[in-house]
Scaffold this motif. Sequence first.
Motif, PDB file in Angstrom:
ATOM      1  N   THR A 101      14.115 -58.727  15.302  1.00 12.60           N
ATOM      2  CA  THR A 101      13.239 -57.730  14.702  1.00 12.60           C
ATOM      3  C   THR A 101      13.624 -56.331  15.170  1.00 12.60           C
ATOM      4  OG1 THR A 101      11.430 -59.330  14.588  1.00 12.60           O
ATOM      5  CG2 THR A 101      10.832 -57.011  14.423  1.00 12.60           C
ATOM      6  N   TYR A 102      13.986 -56.186  16.435  1.00 10.33           N
ATOM      7  CA  TYR A 102      14.389 -54.889  16.970  1.00 10.33           C
ATOM      8  C   TYR A 102      15.665 -54.382  16.288  1.00 10.33           C
ATOM      9  CZ  TYR A 102      16.200 -51.378  20.134  1.00 10.33           C
ATOM     10  OH  TYR A 102      16.714 -50.221  20.648  1.00 10.33           O
ATOM     11  N   GLY A 111      10.135 -58.175   8.493  1.00 11.96           N
ATOM     12  CA  GLY A 111      10.387 -59.164   7.452  1.00 11.96           C
ATOM     13  C   GLY A 111       9.114 -59.828   6.988  1.00 11.96           C
ATOM     14  N   GLN A 112       9.105 -61.145   7.010  1.00 13.65           N
ATOM     15  CA  GLN A 112       7.963 -61.930   6.536  1.00 13.65           C
ATOM     16  C   GLN A 112       7.066 -62.423   7.673  1.00 13.65           C
ATOM     17  OE1 GLN A 112       7.199 -62.431   3.276  1.00 13.65           O
ATOM     18  NE2 GLN A 112       8.889 -61.033   2.840  1.00 13.65           N
ATOM     19  N   LEU A 113       7.201 -61.845   8.858  1.00 16.41           N
ATOM     20  CA  LEU A 113       6.372 -62.289   9.976  1.00 16.41           C
ATOM     21  C   LEU A 113       4.909 -61.960   9.705  1.00 16.41           C
ATOM     22  CD1 LEU A 113       8.530 -61.150  13.025  1.00 16.41           C
ATOM     23  CD2 LEU A 113       8.374 -63.415  12.021  1.00 16.41           C
ATOM     24  N   VAL A 143       5.613 -59.215  19.673  1.00 19.99           N
ATOM     25  CA  VAL A 143       5.867 -59.451  18.243  1.00 19.99           C
ATOM     26  C   VAL A 143       4.792 -58.770  17.392  1.00 19.99           C
ATOM     27  CG1 VAL A 143       6.066 -61.198  16.435  1.00 19.99           C
ATOM     28  CG2 VAL A 143       7.106 -61.610  18.660  1.00 19.99           C
ATOM     29  N   VAL A 144       3.535 -58.844  17.796  1.00 23.21           N
ATOM     30  CA  VAL A 144       2.452 -58.195  17.048  1.00 23.21           C
ATOM     31  C   VAL A 144       2.677 -56.682  17.009  1.00 23.21           C
ATOM     32  CG1 VAL A 144      -0.020 -57.643  17.097  1.00 23.21           C
ATOM     33  CG2 VAL A 144       0.728 -59.994  17.409  1.00 23.21           C
ATOM     34  N   ILE A 187       3.307 -54.378  13.618  1.00 24.67           N
ATOM     35  CA  ILE A 187       2.516 -53.190  13.303  1.00 24.67           C
ATOM     36  C   ILE A 187       3.414 -51.963  13.213  1.00 24.67           C
ATOM     37  CG2 ILE A 187       0.738 -51.624  14.182  1.00 24.67           C
ATOM     38  CD1 ILE A 187      -0.637 -54.166  15.354  1.00 24.67           C
ATOM     39  N   TYR A 188       4.278 -51.789  14.192  1.00 27.01           N
ATOM     40  CA  TYR A 188       5.129 -50.596  14.226  1.00 27.01           C
ATOM     41  C   TYR A 188       6.086 -50.544  13.036  1.00 27.01           C
ATOM     42  CZ  TYR A 188       8.591 -47.212  15.731  1.00 27.01           C
ATOM     43  OH  TYR A 188       9.447 -46.149  15.779  1.00 27.01           O
ATOM     44  N   TYR A 189       6.829 -51.625  12.798  1.00 25.41           N
ATOM     45  CA  TYR A 189       7.827 -51.593  11.733  1.00 25.41           C
ATOM     46  C   TYR A 189       7.210 -51.644  10.339  1.00 25.41           C
ATOM     47  CZ  TYR A 189      11.415 -52.021  15.273  1.00 25.41           C
ATOM     48  OH  TYR A 189      12.223 -51.791  16.354  1.00 25.41           O
TER      49      TYR A 189
END
Length: 104
Positions: free
Chosen positions: A35-36, A42-44, A87-88, A92-94
């Motif tokens: 993710t980084y 994505g679809q998370l 991950v949460v 939120i950030y991305y």
Amino acid sequence: LVFSLWLKSPKWLIYLQSLQIPLYLFSRLPQIIQTYYEKSSGQLSILTFGGCMIGSIIRIFTTIKEMDSDLIMLLAFFISIILNATVVIQIIYYTYFYNKRIKR
């Protein structure tokens, strides 16, 4: 029956409980790193990872109350909280901040 008795010995129980920590790390760290680098969640699902995080918080309180503060289990749940919270925060950030900052 023999296998059941073998697993109930305190020594093996500690080893099996200790396996939770590397399992949490191997399951979440690749996702966090991916993710980084992709700068996208994505679809998370925030509900899935948020639910896991809340479940681990509840497990910490239950472990303190019912298991006389089993340190291995507490450590495993604490690591799970940190990884799921990461991950949460990434989701939120991305999803809400990073893409809007790029578009400006």
